[in-house]
Design an enzyme around this catalytic site. Sequence first.
Site, PDB file in Angstrom:
ATOM      1  N   TYR A 141      -2.174   2.972  -2.971  1.00 10.62           N
ATOM      2  CA  TYR A 141      -2.675   4.251  -2.456  1.00 10.62           C
ATOM      3  C   TYR A 141      -4.008   4.074  -1.726  1.00 10.62           C
ATOM      4  O   TYR A 141      -4.191   4.577  -0.612  1.00 10.62           O
ATOM      5  CB  TYR A 141      -2.822   5.223  -3.618  1.00 10.62           C
ATOM      6  CG  TYR A 141      -3.067   6.658  -3.208  1.00 10.62           C
ATOM      7  CD1 TYR A 141      -2.067   7.393  -2.593  1.00 10.62           C
ATOM      8  CD2 TYR A 141      -4.291   7.266  -3.448  1.00 10.62           C
ATOM      9  CE1 TYR A 141      -2.280   8.722  -2.217  1.00 10.62           C
ATOM     10  CE2 TYR A 141      -4.514   8.586  -3.082  1.00 10.62           C
ATOM     11  CZ  TYR A 141      -3.503   9.305  -2.462  1.00 10.62           C
ATOM     12  OH  TYR A 141      -3.730  10.613  -2.086  1.00 10.62           O
ATOM     13  N   LYS A 145      -4.645   4.850   2.376  1.00  7.95           N
ATOM     14  CA  LYS A 145      -5.555   5.916   2.819  1.00  7.95           C
ATOM     15  C   LYS A 145      -6.741   5.352   3.609  1.00  7.95           C
ATOM     16  O   LYS A 145      -7.221   5.990   4.556  1.00  7.95           O
ATOM     17  CB  LYS A 145      -6.041   6.720   1.618  1.00  7.95           C
ATOM     18  CG  LYS A 145      -4.946   7.551   0.956  1.00  7.95           C
ATOM     19  CD  LYS A 145      -4.312   8.539   1.938  1.00  7.95           C
ATOM     20  CE  LYS A 145      -3.283   9.436   1.259  1.00  7.95           C
ATOM     21  NZ  LYS A 145      -2.675  10.400   2.199  1.00  7.95           N
TER      22      LYS A 145
END
Length: 235
Positions: A141, A145
């Site tokens: 993640y 991002k």
Amino acid sequence: MHKVFITGASSGIGKALAEEYLQRPDHEVVGISRTQSITHNRFDGLTLDLSDPQAVNEFTFPLSGDEDSVTLINNAGWLGEVKPFQEQDPDSFSKTQQINLLSPARLIHTFLCQNSRKTVCKILNISSGAGKYPVSSWSDYCTSKAALDMLTRVLAEENPELSIYSVAPGIVDTQMQKEIRKVDPANFPDHRRFVEYHENGDLASPKEVAKVLIRILDDPSLAPGVVFSVRDLNL
């Protein structure tokens, strides 16, 4: 008429954004999701699995060319497998990058190619504080991002006339937060902190976050930069 495309519009921030825009009679909303949960005469749901590269590559935006403005909001995201990196299934890492980075990038490319320079275009990428600060067991993640933030910066450099932002919404009461609380604490050192966010009432509602994000898209002068957090704002 203004047209807004929102990925992951079936729940959370995406659904809240769609519902806010649908309160405006001069806006049409297209939800791009695997499932749909909104019924409205100015809402159209398109089924698209962002984990499927071929489907994303073949996708085109239903545009007439007569819109007053077009907005793309890349909201959909996936947490990925929450484990130390070396214990993860490599396929999980690939899937997370596809959903959180590669698919949004391809949608942006298609979106910009389909729109003429005469059309007012806006792009909002929903990022995360995890793109700026490392979180143990969130390698998938965090990486996706951080890359999305940098892609946004590059696109802003290349297209100074384009309103484009990558915004971390803060800690919001979404399905992802529920998933985080269900993770095995043995695999996630920060598990207790996220449980306490919920227990202490620290999670913002998707609706209040959606209102702030739309204010930014309506008035670019309110944005403190290209990549920022809702927490950076004083609205």
